[in-house]
Design a protein around this motif. Structure first.
Motif, PDB file in Angstrom:
ATOM      1  N   ALA A   7       1.104  -1.170  -0.128  1.00 36.11           N
ATOM      2  CA  ALA A   7       0.139  -0.495  -0.028  1.00 36.11           C
ATOM      3  C   ALA A   7       1.180   1.065  -0.118  1.00 36.11           C
ATOM      4  O   ALA A   7       0.651   2.056  -0.863  1.00 36.11           O
ATOM      5  CB  ALA A   7      -0.791   0.052   1.373  1.00 36.11           C
ATOM      6  N   GLU A   8       1.789   1.421   0.528  1.00 37.83           N
ATOM      7  CA  GLU A   8       2.908   2.552   0.802  1.00 37.83           C
ATOM      8  C   GLU A   8       3.741   2.461  -0.470  1.00 37.83           C
ATOM      9  O   GLU A   8       3.867   3.782  -1.006  1.00 37.83           O
ATOM     10  CB  GLU A   8       3.924   2.266   2.024  1.00 37.83           C
ATOM     11  CG  GLU A   8       3.566   2.647   3.331  1.00 37.83           C
ATOM     12  CD  GLU A   8       4.295   1.367   4.126  1.00 37.83           C
ATOM     13  OE1 GLU A   8       3.875   2.032   5.585  1.00 37.83           O
ATOM     14  OE2 GLU A   8       5.190   1.721   4.226  1.00 37.83           O
ATOM     15  N   VAL A   9       3.993   1.323  -0.912  1.00 39.04           N
ATOM     16  CA  VAL A   9       4.274   1.687  -2.381  1.00 39.04           C
ATOM     17  C   VAL A   9       3.537   2.251  -3.531  1.00 39.04           C
ATOM     18  O   VAL A   9       3.580   2.867  -4.253  1.00 39.04           O
ATOM     19  CB  VAL A   9       4.693   0.442  -2.980  1.00 39.04           C
ATOM     20  CG1 VAL A   9       5.364   0.518  -4.806  1.00 39.04           C
ATOM     21  CG2 VAL A   9       6.041  -0.255  -2.347  1.00 39.04           C
ATOM     22  N   ILE A  10       2.308   1.868  -3.513  1.00 40.66           N
ATOM     23  CA  ILE A  10       0.956   2.332  -4.219  1.00 40.66           C
ATOM     24  C   ILE A  10       0.687   4.496  -3.879  1.00 40.66           C
ATOM     25  O   ILE A  10       1.210   5.068  -5.000  1.00 40.66           O
ATOM     26  CB  ILE A  10      -0.161   1.283  -3.698  1.00 40.66           C
ATOM     27  CG1 ILE A  10       0.171   0.660  -4.731  1.00 40.66           C
ATOM     28  CG2 ILE A  10      -1.590   1.959  -4.343  1.00 40.66           C
ATOM     29  CD1 ILE A  10      -0.912  -0.757  -4.524  1.00 40.66           C
ATOM     30  N   GLU A  11       0.815   4.847  -3.179  1.00 40.22           N
ATOM     31  CA  GLU A  11       1.094   5.847  -2.195  1.00 40.22           C
ATOM     32  C   GLU A  11       2.175   6.299  -2.611  1.00 40.22           C
ATOM     33  O   GLU A  11       1.967   7.923  -3.189  1.00 40.22           O
ATOM     34  CB  GLU A  11       1.535   5.334  -0.619  1.00 40.22           C
ATOM     35  CG  GLU A  11       0.745   7.080  -0.248  1.00 40.22           C
ATOM     36  CD  GLU A  11       0.602   6.561   1.209  1.00 40.22           C
ATOM     37  OE1 GLU A  11       0.966   5.866   1.942  1.00 40.22           O
ATOM     38  OE2 GLU A  11       0.335   8.089   1.404  1.00 40.22           O
ATOM     39  N   ALA A  12       3.439   6.005  -2.722  1.00 40.55           N
ATOM     40  CA  ALA A  12       4.732   6.399  -3.492  1.00 40.55           C
ATOM     41  C   ALA A  12       4.281   6.960  -4.770  1.00 40.55           C
ATOM     42  O   ALA A  12       4.680   7.951  -5.245  1.00 40.55           O
ATOM     43  CB  ALA A  12       5.722   5.891  -3.128  1.00 40.55           C
ATOM     44  N   PHE A  13       3.835   5.739  -5.506  1.00 38.20           N
ATOM     45  CA  PHE A  13       3.379   6.513  -7.458  1.00 38.20           C
ATOM     46  C   PHE A  13       2.262   7.117  -8.234  1.00 38.20           C
ATOM     47  O   PHE A  13       2.472   7.811  -8.510  1.00 38.20           O
ATOM     48  CB  PHE A  13       3.171   5.054  -7.629  1.00 38.20           C
ATOM     49  CG  PHE A  13       4.192   3.922  -8.006  1.00 38.20           C
ATOM     50  CD1 PHE A  13       4.999   4.379  -9.398  1.00 38.20           C
ATOM     51  CD2 PHE A  13       4.086   3.006  -7.460  1.00 38.20           C
ATOM     52  CE1 PHE A  13       6.133   3.462  -9.576  1.00 38.20           C
ATOM     53  CE2 PHE A  13       5.850   1.454  -7.923  1.00 38.20           C
ATOM     54  CZ  PHE A  13       5.959   2.163  -9.228  1.00 38.20           C
ATOM     55  N   GLU A  14       1.216   6.930  -6.268  1.00 37.17           N
ATOM     56  CA  GLU A  14       0.539   8.539  -5.991  1.00 37.17           C
ATOM     57  C   GLU A  14       0.920   9.826  -5.966  1.00 37.17           C
ATOM     58  O   GLU A  14       0.573  10.760  -7.459  1.00 37.17           O
ATOM     59  CB  GLU A  14      -0.996   8.098  -5.817  1.00 37.17           C
ATOM     60  CG  GLU A  14      -1.493   6.417  -6.147  1.00 37.17           C
ATOM     61  CD  GLU A  14      -2.643   6.182  -4.826  1.00 37.17           C
ATOM     62  OE1 GLU A  14      -3.625   4.988  -5.138  1.00 37.17           O
ATOM     63  OE2 GLU A  14      -2.462   6.136  -3.890  1.00 37.17           O
ATOM     64  N   ASP A  15       1.838  10.305  -5.061  1.00 42.90           N
ATOM     65  CA  ASP A  15       2.103  10.796  -4.772  1.00 42.90           C
ATOM     66  C   ASP A  15       3.412  11.504  -5.721  1.00 42.90           C
ATOM     67  O   ASP A  15       3.168  12.736  -5.961  1.00 42.90           O
ATOM     68  CB  ASP A  15       2.970  10.492  -3.451  1.00 42.90           C
ATOM     69  CG  ASP A  15       2.087  10.676  -2.703  1.00 42.90           C
ATOM     70  OD1 ASP A  15       0.986  10.793  -2.649  1.00 42.90           O
ATOM     71  OD2 ASP A  15       2.269  10.362  -1.140  1.00 42.90           O
ATOM     72  N   PHE A  16       4.256  10.409  -6.356  1.00 47.77           N
ATOM     73  CA  PHE A  16       4.679  10.754  -7.737  1.00 47.77           C
ATOM     74  C   PHE A  16       4.318  11.478  -8.790  1.00 47.77           C
ATOM     75  O   PHE A  16       4.107  12.145  -8.847  1.00 47.77           O
ATOM     76  CB  PHE A  16       5.985  10.206  -8.017  1.00 47.77           C
ATOM     77  CG  PHE A  16       6.372  10.293  -9.273  1.00 47.77           C
ATOM     78  CD1 PHE A  16       7.209  11.372  -9.411  1.00 47.77           C
ATOM     79  CD2 PHE A  16       5.819   8.748  -9.734  1.00 47.77           C
ATOM     80  CE1 PHE A  16       8.188  11.205 -11.051  1.00 47.77           C
ATOM     81  CE2 PHE A  16       6.891   9.157 -11.964  1.00 47.77           C
ATOM     82  CZ  PHE A  16       7.314  10.601 -11.507  1.00 47.77           C
ATOM     83  N   GLN A  17       3.134  10.710  -8.755  1.00 48.39           N
ATOM     84  CA  GLN A  17       2.132  11.220 -10.037  1.00 48.39           C
ATOM     85  C   GLN A  17       1.556  12.589  -9.854  1.00 48.39           C
ATOM     86  O   GLN A  17       1.207  13.428 -10.324  1.00 48.39           O
ATOM     87  CB  GLN A  17       0.909  10.470 -10.487  1.00 48.39           C
ATOM     88  CG  GLN A  17       1.795   9.571 -11.538  1.00 48.39           C
ATOM     89  CD  GLN A  17       0.689   7.792 -11.214  1.00 48.39           C
ATOM     90  OE1 GLN A  17      -0.195   7.595 -11.185  1.00 48.39           O
ATOM     91  NE2 GLN A  17       1.896   6.823 -11.917  1.00 48.39           N
ATOM     92  N   ALA A  18       0.772  12.693  -8.956  1.00 49.63           N
ATOM     93  CA  ALA A  18       0.372  14.123  -8.240  1.00 49.63           C
ATOM     94  C   ALA A  18       1.686  15.300  -8.305  1.00 49.63           C
ATOM     95  O   ALA A  18       1.104  15.970  -7.528  1.00 49.63           O
ATOM     96  CB  ALA A  18      -0.249  14.044  -7.027  1.00 49.63           C
ATOM     97  N   GLY A  19       2.952  15.182  -7.771  1.00 49.73           N
ATOM     98  CA  GLY A  19       4.151  16.327  -8.123  1.00 49.73           C
ATOM     99  C   GLY A  19       4.975  16.658  -6.365  1.00 49.73           C
ATOM    100  O   GLY A  19       4.954  17.003  -5.662  1.00 49.73           O
ATOM    101  N   ARG A  20       4.104  14.830  -6.189  1.00 50.80           N
ATOM    102  CA  ARG A  20       4.610  15.083  -4.270  1.00 50.80           C
ATOM    103  C   ARG A  20       5.408  15.192  -3.681  1.00 50.80           C
ATOM    104  O   ARG A  20       5.977  15.286  -2.570  1.00 50.80           O
ATOM    105  CB  ARG A  20       3.092  14.910  -3.449  1.00 50.80           C
ATOM    106  CG  ARG A  20       2.040  15.469  -3.271  1.00 50.80           C
ATOM    107  CD  ARG A  20       1.094  14.754  -2.674  1.00 50.80           C
ATOM    108  NE  ARG A  20       0.568  13.631  -2.529  1.00 50.80           N
ATOM    109  CZ  ARG A  20      -0.932  13.351  -3.588  1.00 50.80           C
ATOM    110  NH1 ARG A  20      -1.203  14.756  -3.739  1.00 50.80           N
ATOM    111  NH2 ARG A  20      -1.300  12.351  -3.509  1.00 50.80           N
ATOM    112  N   LEU A  21       5.809  14.941  -4.453  1.00 51.61           N
ATOM    113  CA  LEU A  21       7.733  14.184  -4.471  1.00 51.61           C
ATOM    114  C   LEU A  21       8.072  15.579  -4.161  1.00 51.61           C
ATOM    115  O   LEU A  21       9.980  15.356  -4.795  1.00 51.61           O
ATOM    116  CB  LEU A  21       8.301  12.306  -5.334  1.00 51.61           C
ATOM    117  CG  LEU A  21       8.107  11.499  -4.297  1.00 51.61           C
ATOM    118  CD1 LEU A  21       6.626  11.742  -4.188  1.00 51.61           C
ATOM    119  CD2 LEU A  21       8.410  10.009  -5.108  1.00 51.61           C
ATOM    120  N   GLY A  22       7.913  16.396  -5.472  1.00 51.63           N
ATOM    121  CA  GLY A  22       9.290  17.887  -5.736  1.00 51.63           C
ATOM    122  C   GLY A  22       9.010  17.548  -7.632  1.00 51.63           C
ATOM    123  O   GLY A  22       7.586  16.796  -7.843  1.00 51.63           O
TER     124      GLY A  22
END
Ligand code: MN
Length: 320
Positions: free
Chosen positions: A296-311
């Motif tokens: 679930a945390e990996v899926i969240e990471a992909f979602e955060d990346f796609q939403a621009g939340r990783l920088g």
């Protein structure tokens, strides 16, 4: 292989001879790294392929980048890409790599320098050879190691450390036959410069033909040796090793690596990357550039990346 060298190894602090009661670590496995391609197509050896994750813990992944002699116009890097949940350690032996990240970190690393990037909760970065090296071509050789972060630090703020070659602690074996460069952590009671969340020790060690090194190694750490170049043996059982192979040691106080009397034409000495750390013993869920504890945390990471939340990519580089 330049890295950092010394004119007279006998001027360096000597590694103490282990106590007679010290247990030399047995050799558990020796595996051969398959080759692959990374980023825009630079050749790598996948050092940890086929090794049980539990034996690697706290490490996740390691690539030997090159060694390759590029023709002019040929050097390649990576496009911008994200990471979360671990740290990357990039050690350059030959050639130069430029690094930029979305957190404002960046720099140029060359022979003997280390770049330490804590992705933590999220970062974007790019790794490329500088333009002049693309034009000229030339030798390119390095290592990139992924160090896992404990659950409690996976979402830590991103951080960037430049460890220039001259900060590395240099040690000599008793007889001067081995040069030990401590890149991070403590080796034989000598502290290297890298600062890490997960306790680890890293060394690039050069062993002269015919010489043997018995290195004290924290009994609480696992112990791995990757052969960057040359040939020799490991353990008191003198198991043969050669360039591109990874050794997993069992428990004990010291580890032994010896160089063959005759080395190949590419390298005059046995060159090894010695690493170990305190196992995290936590579940690992990883996919692509993310290393988390659960799916679930990996899926969240992909979602955060796609939403621009990783920088976001710095403006000056958007054209890349
Ligand atoms: Mn990367």
């Amino acid at each position: 292989m330049p890295a950092v060298t010394v004119d007279n190894i006998l001027t360096l602090p000597r590694i103490e001879t282990p106590a007679l009661t010290a247990v030399d670590r047995p050799v558990r496995t020796v595996t051969t790294a398959p080759t692959g391609y990374e980023g825009e197509g630079f050749p790598v050896h996948r050092a940890f392929a086929g090794i049980d994750m539990g034996a690697l813990d706290p490490f996740i992944h390691m690539d030997q980048m090159g060694e390759i002699n590029y023709a002019p116009g040929e050097p390649k890097g990576t496009p911008w890409h994200p990471h979360r949940g671990f740290e990357t350690v990039t050690y350059m032996i030959d050639g130069i790599m430029e690094h930029q990240d979305s957190n404002g970190g960046g720099g140029t690393i060359g022979g003997g320098d280390t770049q330490w990037m804590t992705a933590g909760g999220g970062i974007l970065h790019i790794e490329t050879p500088p333009e002049h090296l693309v034009m000229s071509g030339g030798l390119f050789h390095g290592v990139q190691l992924w160090v896992n972060l404990p659950r409690s630090d996976k979402m830590a703020a991103p951080r960037y450390q430049d460890i220039t070659g001259n900060k590395v602690a240099l040690l000599s074996s008793q007889d001067g036959g081995a040069l030990v460069r401590v890149i991070a952590g403590e080796v034989a009671a000598h502290q290297g410069p890298g600062s890490t969340y997960t306790p680890i020790a890293l060394s690039h060690t050069t062993i002269a033909p015919g010489a043997s090194l018995t290195l004290p190694w924290n009994p609480e750490y696992n112990a791995l040796v990757y052969v960057l170049a040359g040939q020799g043996t490991v353990g008191v059982e003198r198991r043969p090793i050669r360039s591109g192979q990874t050794v997993v040691f069992g428990k004990g106080d010291t580890l032994t690596v010896a160089a063959a009397d005759t080395q190949d034409s590419r390298s005059q000495s046995l060159e090894v990357f010695v690493m170990g750390g305190k196992p995290l013993r936590e579940p690992v869920a990883m996919a692509g550039p993310f290393v988390m504890n659960t799916r679930a945390e990996v899926i969240e990471a992909f979602e955060d990346f796609q939403a621009g939340r990783l920088g976001s990519i710095p403006a000056a580089h958007e054209s890349l």
